[in-house]
Structures are given as structure tokens and as C-alpha cells.
Design an enzyme around this catalytic site. Structure first.
Site, short mmCIF file in Angstrom:
data_model
loop_
_atom_site.label_atom_id
_atom_site.label_comp_id
_atom_site.label_asym_id
_atom_site.label_seq_id
_atom_site.Cartn_x
_atom_site.Cartn_y
_atom_site.Cartn_z
N LYS A 189 32.81 45.58 40.38
CA LYS A 189 33.43 45.00 41.68
C LYS A 189 34.81 45.07 41.56
O LYS A 189 35.55 44.70 40.48
CB LYS A 189 32.80 43.52 41.75
CG LYS A 189 33.58 42.88 43.08
CD LYS A 189 34.74 41.87 42.52
CE LYS A 189 34.51 41.10 41.23
NZ LYS A 189 36.07 40.46 40.96
N ASP B 13 31.47 35.11 43.01
CA ASP B 13 31.24 36.61 43.48
C ASP B 13 29.85 37.08 43.33
O ASP B 13 29.67 38.27 43.87
CB ASP B 13 31.99 37.32 42.45
CG ASP B 13 33.51 37.14 42.35
OD1 ASP B 13 34.15 36.58 43.26
OD2 ASP B 13 34.24 37.54 41.50
#
Length: 277
Positions: free
Chosen positions: A9, A136
Site C-alpha cells: 500500500k 489501513d
């Protein structure tokens, strides 16, 4: 057996707006995902099992305190209390590195288990489990470019970068997210501009955690300087709370040239030439 990639990410921009009473921070961020990452494999078993392989296997914490095993346990409790799973994590991303390694692994575990048990990934309770595991994890569960606000888990889709060449570099320093946030100055430097393309938004933005991370680990500044000096680099920035930094390039030749140069100059650094969706 069901296998899922846990892609790295990236936060193209990360604006920290305020501290919250619950201990988190109000964020605005642009999530995108790399082609490369870890890999999670799950399957039915007669006895539960968790195995870690890959170049960063030794850096993974104990099974009892791992986001992968916590994700499996939460899924099983919610959807399949009588199921027994064997889980393998093939670990290729450095830990505590700002590219969502643990969050991506947990999300991939949830996706793989959902496929194994015939559940849609956007099942509301699955998204709730993801949010409970970490800020996240919901973005990593969806695995597509998104604008995140709140803790980073209030998500809206955005256009991606169309497989843009990128170079990820980590100097081998694990940076504590809590420590970096603790060193944030508390100054709201303004909202993320949502006009223009995703690349234009990113270039107009910033990472408010980069200065405190550099103060804790000055080598991050060295990585940024090396990437920024690479011919053809369009945007250079730290991701998340660090210490992984990235550069976006217009073409693969410039990216690969930069990767070869940095790998030769700093052989102990982790260097990953990839593309960003």
C-alpha cells in the site's frame, strides 16, 4: 487452497488534520497499491496452522500477536465457528515500513477466507472486522485506489495511476508508527486538494508524517534525496509513517535505471521496482 496477493500500500499523500479524543488522528490520504507484495494462502485443515516463509519471515512477530492470525480468528468467529484453517504467509515486504505490510496481510487473509467460504468481499460484517483490525485494513481489503478520511477507513473510490512505474526503497530501519505520530507537531497544514487527476492531487499534497519520521530516522531523508535525484522521477515521498519511500516515473527505463543505481550504491537497502495501479 486459496491464495491472495497482499500488495504493498502507498499513501501518495497523507494529511494529518487533528488529534482525536479516541487516540487516533483525523487523516486525509490517497491510497494506491503496487503490483508486488506478500502472499497469503489459506485452506481447510484438520488442525489449525500458521506458517511464515519468504525473505522477511524472521521479522514477523509471534503467531499469537500477528494480524494474519487475528484476522483468521475474527473471520472464523463471525462466519465459520467450526472451521479449521491452515494459513501460510509468504513475507516479501519489510515490516513496520509504511506500506501496509501487516494490514495488507490481514486484508489478504480476509479476502482468501471469504473466497473459501463463498462470501462477497464487500460483506458489511467483513468490512467491520477489517476496521477493527486496523485503520489501513479496510483500504487494503478493497485493494483499489481510494481517498481515505477519518482514521483513514472512511473510503471513496478514486481514479488510479494506470500501472505507473514506481520504485520503492526502504533503508532497513523499522519506524514505530506510534512514535512518529507522537512527534507530529499538531499543526493542521490544510486539506488535501481533490481537484485534478490523482497524480495532480498527489503532487499538490504532502506527507505530514515525513518530517517527524526523518527526525527519528534521518536516513529517510537520504533515501528521499537519492530518489529525487533520479532522472525521470515525477514524485518522491515517504509512504505512511515510513520508513519506505517511493518515486513515480513516466517510464520503466528510468525506473529500472534508478533501481540499479540505488541497489549498487546501497546494497543493504530494500529496493523494489514495481508498478502502481
Amino acid at each position: 487452497m486459496i491464495a491472495e496477493t497482499a500488495p504493498a500500500k502507498l499513501n501518495l499523500a497523507l494529511h494529518v488534520r487533528a488529534r482525536r479524543v479516541d487516540g487516533y488522528h483525523e487523516l486525509e490520504t490517497l491510497f494506491v497499491f503496487a503490483r508486488d507484495g506478500d502472499r497469503v494462502t489459506v485452506g481447510p485443515a484438520t488442525v489449525p496452522g500458521f506458517t511464515v516463509t519468504g525473505p522477511f519471515a524472521a521479522a514477523v512477530g509471534p503467531a499469537a500477536d500477528n494480524l494474519v492470525t487475528r484476522a483468521e480468528a475474527a473471520f472464523r468467529q463471525a462466519f465459520a465457528p467450526d472451521a479449521v484453517h491452515a494459513v501460510t504467509l509468504d513475507k516479501h515486504l519489510p515490516v513496520a515500513s509504511g506500506i501496509g505490510g501487516g494490514s495488507a496481510d490481514a486484508a489478504a487473509t480476509l479476502r482468501a477466507l471469504a473466497r473459501l467460504h463463498g462470501l462477497p468481499v464487500d460483506t458489511p460484517r467483513l468490512l467491520t472486522i477489517a476496521a477493527d483490525l486496523g485503520a489501513d485494513v479496510p483500504a487494503c481489503l478493497l485493494g483499489r485506489p481510494t481517498f481515505g478520511r477519518g482514521r483513514g477507513d472512511a473510503l471513496a473510490p478514486i481514479a488510479g495511476l494506470g500501472d505507473m512505474p514506481a520504485l520503492l526503497v526502504n533503508p532497513g530501519v523499522a519506524v514505530s508508527t506510534a512514535q512518529v505520530f507522537a512527534h507530529w507537531g499538531g499543526v493542521d497544514r490544510g486539506a488535501l486538494d481533490l481537484t485534478g487527476t490523482t497524480l495532480e492531487r498527489a503532487m499538490a499534497g504532502r506527507n505530514d508524517l515525513q518530517p517527524p519520521a526523518e527526525a527519528i530516522a534521518p536516513v529517510i531523508g537520504t533515501v528521499i534525496s537519492r530518489l529525487a535525484a533520479a532522472p525521470g522521477a515525477l514524485l518522491t515521498r515517504m509512504s505512511g509513517s515510513g520508513a519506505t519511500c517511493f518515486a513515480l516515473f513516466r517510464d520503466t527505463e528510468a525506473r529500472d535505471s534508478a533501481a540499479a543505481r540505488i541497489a549498487a550504491d546501497a546494497p543493504d537497502w530494500w529496493v523494489c521496482a514495481t508498478t502502481i495501479s
